[in-house]
Design an enzyme around this catalytic site. Structure first.
Site, short mmCIF file in Angstrom:
data_model
loop_
_atom_site.label_atom_id
_atom_site.label_comp_id
_atom_site.label_asym_id
_atom_site.label_seq_id
_atom_site.Cartn_x
_atom_site.Cartn_y
_atom_site.Cartn_z
N GLY A 163 -30.99 10.88 37.87
CA GLY A 163 -30.44 10.25 36.67
C GLY A 163 -29.22 9.42 37.02
CB ILE A 165 -24.57 11.98 38.00
CG1 ILE A 165 -23.88 11.98 36.62
CG2 ILE A 165 -23.60 12.51 39.06
CD1 ILE A 165 -23.56 13.35 36.06
CB THR A 240 -21.72 17.62 40.89
OG1 THR A 240 -22.80 16.74 41.25
CG2 THR A 240 -20.70 17.66 42.00
NE ARG A 242 -24.01 22.02 32.18
CZ ARG A 242 -23.19 20.96 32.14
NH1 ARG A 242 -22.61 20.52 33.24
NH2 ARG A 242 -22.93 20.35 31.00
CD GLU A 271 -18.94 26.28 35.20
OE1 GLU A 271 -18.48 25.61 34.25
OE2 GLU A 271 -19.61 25.78 36.11
CG HIS A 291 -17.59 22.23 35.01
ND1 HIS A 291 -18.62 22.93 34.41
CD2 HIS A 291 -17.88 20.92 34.77
CE1 HIS A 291 -19.48 22.09 33.86
NE2 HIS A 291 -19.05 20.86 34.07
C1 DGY Z 1 -20.93 17.22 31.36
O1 DGY Z 1 -20.59 16.21 30.76
O2 DGY Z 1 -22.04 17.72 31.26
C2 DGY Z 1 -19.89 17.85 32.22
O3 DGY Z 1 -20.40 18.92 32.93
C3 DGY Z 1 -18.68 18.27 31.39
O4 DGY Z 1 -19.09 19.16 30.39
#
Ligand code: DGY
Length: 343
Positions: A163, A165, A240, A242, A271, A291
């Site tokens: 995606g 990111i 990075t 989840r 978390e 996070h």
């Molecule tokens: C997201 O935007 O999903 C980040 O992990 C912050 O919550």
């Protein structure tokens, strides 16, 4: 001619002092109540706060389930997350109740990709070990064999998920002279940045594996003992996306046995982690961050601003700018509930 003044629509924000001026602008037009406590509200506290509101702005870490939606009542029109991920939200329950659900794509990909690159560099080059030595006064002398890591330039990077990111990481990786490949379960396409490969091939052939999938039933525990065993002993794993996508117990075992070179996590299961003796924090080949992927002033302000714009649009009777993929942009009951899965 005098009449009863119409009531301003009510929006609830689950925190005070959010970055940027999105909430302030929302307050200029609607009756906004923000949670005042210094700690995040408990589910019961949030349920008490939302009663009778039409709009709700929450963070990705807030749980929005059927009970909370029902506590708000039938007037609720929109739940706007100030986050891209929406695993804390019961999308189907909201859509069934005719509530629009929105998130914050587009505004945080580059900022989060920067942290993915930082974790890759920190873990693979063992940079925190150097800082620890300085803090403990044990540097001693320059040695040719001290603090040796593995190169990042020239390495093969495998992206799990492709995606916004992941693609932002692929762009950065090109600058580092890395070869990039990716796996997405449905979109089996190459592009100018990366080549699609099957999941097992990605694990077997990558020097660095970076996880960028949302947490769903399909992705929960998708990197466990069997998948880690496929990776090279010289490989680095970074997450990075989840917590919950990576099995942390299996990861610790692999690192301790030297079956994996290193890892970097910005996200963890359960978390926040508040126990300083947490085994994840003690593992020398593991870099852990709390996070912070999207944590810059500008990006967090942009996330809140977009969430506030989603609330305002719906309360004004317009379509939401960024509904969760596969869900309606306007409130109202739909004959067949949509499940909110990503297209
Ligand atoms: C997201 O935007 O999903 C980040 O992990 C912050 O919550």
């Amino acid at each position: 001619m005098s009449g009863t003044p119409s009531r301003r629509l009510r929006a609830v924000v689950s925190r005070s002092g959010l970055p940027g001026d999105g909430v302030e602008r929302l307050s200029a037009r609607f009756d906004v109540t923000a949670w005042k406590g210094t700690a995040p509200p408990t589910p019961t506290e949030l349920a008490g706060l939302v009663r009778g509101c039409e709009g709700l702005l929450v963070l990705g870490s807030d749980r929005v389930d059927a009970a909370l939606l029902d506590a708000a009542g039938p007037g609720l029109r929109v739940v706007a997350l100030a986050s891209m991920g929406y695993d804390g939200l019961d999308v189907a329950a909201a859509v069934e109740r005719g509530v629009v659900v929105t998130h914050t794509p587009d505004v945080l990909a580059d900022t989060t990709a920067d942290v993915a690159m930082a974790l890759i560099l920190m873990a693979r080059r063992r940079l925190p070990a150097g800082m620890d030595a300085l803090r403990r006064g044990t540097w001693g002398a320059f040695r040719m064999d001290a603090f040796l890591g593995l190169d990042v330039h020239g390495a093969t990077l495998g992206l799990i998920g492709y995606g916004q990111i992941a693609r932002a990481v692929a762009r950065r990786a090109a600058g580092f002279g890395m070869r990039v490949r990716h796996h997405h379960p449905r979109r089996k396409e190459d592009d100018e940045l990366s080549r699609w490969v099957p999941f097992d091939e990605l694990l077997r052939t990558s020097d660095i594996v970076s996880v960028h999938t949302p947490l769903t039933e399909e992705t929960k525990g998708m990197i466990g003992a069997a998948e880690l065993a496929l990776m090279k002993p010289t490989a680095t794993l970074v997450n990075t996306g989840r917590g919950g996508v990576v099995d942390e117990d299996a990861l610790l075992v692999s690192l301790r046995r030297g079956e994996l070179h290193s890892a970097g996590l910005d996200v963890m299961t359960d978390e926040p982690r508040t126990d300083p003796s947490d085994p994840l924090f003690a593992e020398p080949h593991l870099v852990v961050l709390p996070h912070v992927g999207s944590a810059t002033e500008a990006t967090r302000a942009a996330m809140v601003d977009l969430a506030a714009r989603n609330v305002a649009a719906i309360l004004d009777g317009h379509a939401a700018p960024t509904p969760i993929p596969g869900t309606p942009a306007l409130p109202g009951r739909h004959p067949r509930p949509m499940d909110g899965t990503r297209p």
